[in-house]
Scaffold this active site. Sequence first.
Site, short mmCIF file in Angstrom:
data_model
loop_
_atom_site.label_atom_id
_atom_site.label_comp_id
_atom_site.label_asym_id
_atom_site.label_seq_id
_atom_site.Cartn_x
_atom_site.Cartn_y
_atom_site.Cartn_z
N PRO A 89 2.64 11.58 10.02
CA PRO A 89 2.22 12.34 8.94
C PRO A 89 2.48 13.81 8.77
O PRO A 89 1.96 14.51 7.76
CB PRO A 89 0.56 11.85 9.24
CG PRO A 89 0.31 11.38 10.50
CD PRO A 89 1.76 11.14 11.17
N GLU A 116 -2.25 9.17 19.37
CA GLU A 116 -2.67 10.86 18.59
C GLU A 116 -1.30 11.22 18.30
O GLU A 116 -1.20 12.13 17.47
CB GLU A 116 -3.36 11.71 19.43
CG GLU A 116 -4.88 11.10 19.68
CD GLU A 116 -5.39 10.82 18.29
OE1 GLU A 116 -5.56 11.73 17.41
OE2 GLU A 116 -5.66 9.64 18.09
N ARG A 154 17.47 -1.53 -0.09
CA ARG A 154 17.60 -2.02 -1.44
C ARG A 154 18.60 -1.30 -2.06
O ARG A 154 19.42 -1.57 -3.11
CB ARG A 154 16.45 -2.40 -1.94
CG ARG A 154 15.49 -0.81 -2.42
CD ARG A 154 13.95 -1.38 -2.62
NE ARG A 154 14.15 -2.04 -3.95
CZ ARG A 154 14.32 -1.75 -5.15
NH1 ARG A 154 14.65 -0.50 -5.26
NH2 ARG A 154 14.21 -2.33 -6.25
N ASP A 169 14.99 1.20 -11.49
CA ASP A 169 13.68 1.27 -11.12
C ASP A 169 12.89 2.57 -11.53
O ASP A 169 13.40 3.53 -11.89
CB ASP A 169 13.82 1.33 -9.62
CG ASP A 169 14.07 0.28 -9.04
OD1 ASP A 169 13.94 -0.68 -9.28
OD2 ASP A 169 14.85 0.23 -7.84
N1 ADE Z 1 2.03 7.50 11.02
C1 ADE Z 1 0.90 7.46 11.01
N2 ADE Z 1 0.58 7.84 9.46
C2 ADE Z 1 1.75 8.05 8.98
C3 ADE Z 1 2.34 8.28 7.57
N3 ADE Z 1 1.53 8.57 6.69
N4 ADE Z 1 3.54 8.64 7.20
C4 ADE Z 1 4.39 8.32 8.41
N5 ADE Z 1 4.12 8.24 9.66
C5 ADE Z 1 2.87 7.96 10.04
#
Ligand code: ADE
Length: 231
Positions: A89, A116, A154, A169
């Site tokens: 994230p 974590e 793809r 697309d």
């Molecule tokens: N791992 C946990 N959440 C994630 C996300 N939103 N994007 C990429 N990897 C992740």
Amino acid sequence: MRIDILTLFPEMFPGVLGASILGRAAAGNFASYHLHDIRDFADNKHRKVDDRPFGGGPGMVMMCQPLVDAVNAAEAEDDRPATRILLTPQGKPLDQPLVEQLAEKPRLLMIAGHYEGVDERAIEQLAPLEISIGDYVLSGGELPAMVLIDAIVRLIPGVLGHEDSALEDSFAARGPDQQRLLDCPHYTRPREWAGREVPEVLLSGDHQAVEQWRQEKMLERTRARRPDLLP
Ligand code: ADE
């Protein structure tokens, strides 16, 4: 394209990689998927690959050694240089231009982080491209890796049945100014369903009028739903 996937949960992948477009891409030798279980590289008999964070706090952190050993072993299986990717994230938000760039690579190596996070020293050592699939947190990088693989594979020429379908697309760059718009609405038979008609122009056989209608709908939708995509 060769895709290596490093994960603690390899059993999550075969269904997704074996079905639909991703399965067809592998059957047609456009892509090959290679799963590596990071736990196989644990250097202890308990197969431990994570530990408590220094400084305290909840959750577990993935240790450096098993991950880096797994990357080295995976990379040694093939001469092509791998573009290393860590799904997290904290990464660069995934969008279609980034997908297009990655679709040009001969080989990708994706690391699905878990718990974590991953010990920062392993990230420094491996220097992967860090990618996020959106501003929300999943339990691990496995689903994001599958999302990324689907978006990339793809686009490999020959993978989609109709050669043009990826060009049509949502988010595909179109026209002289390479605008990226949402897709227009689509309809199929019957002509009337539950009292709802198909827009007349789509039945007219006038290709130019159809094209113009689609262009207008794409702009209209993008303006209404995603004005941030417009200049
Ligand atoms: N791992 C946990 N959440 C994630 C996300 N939103 N994007 C990429 N990897 C992740």
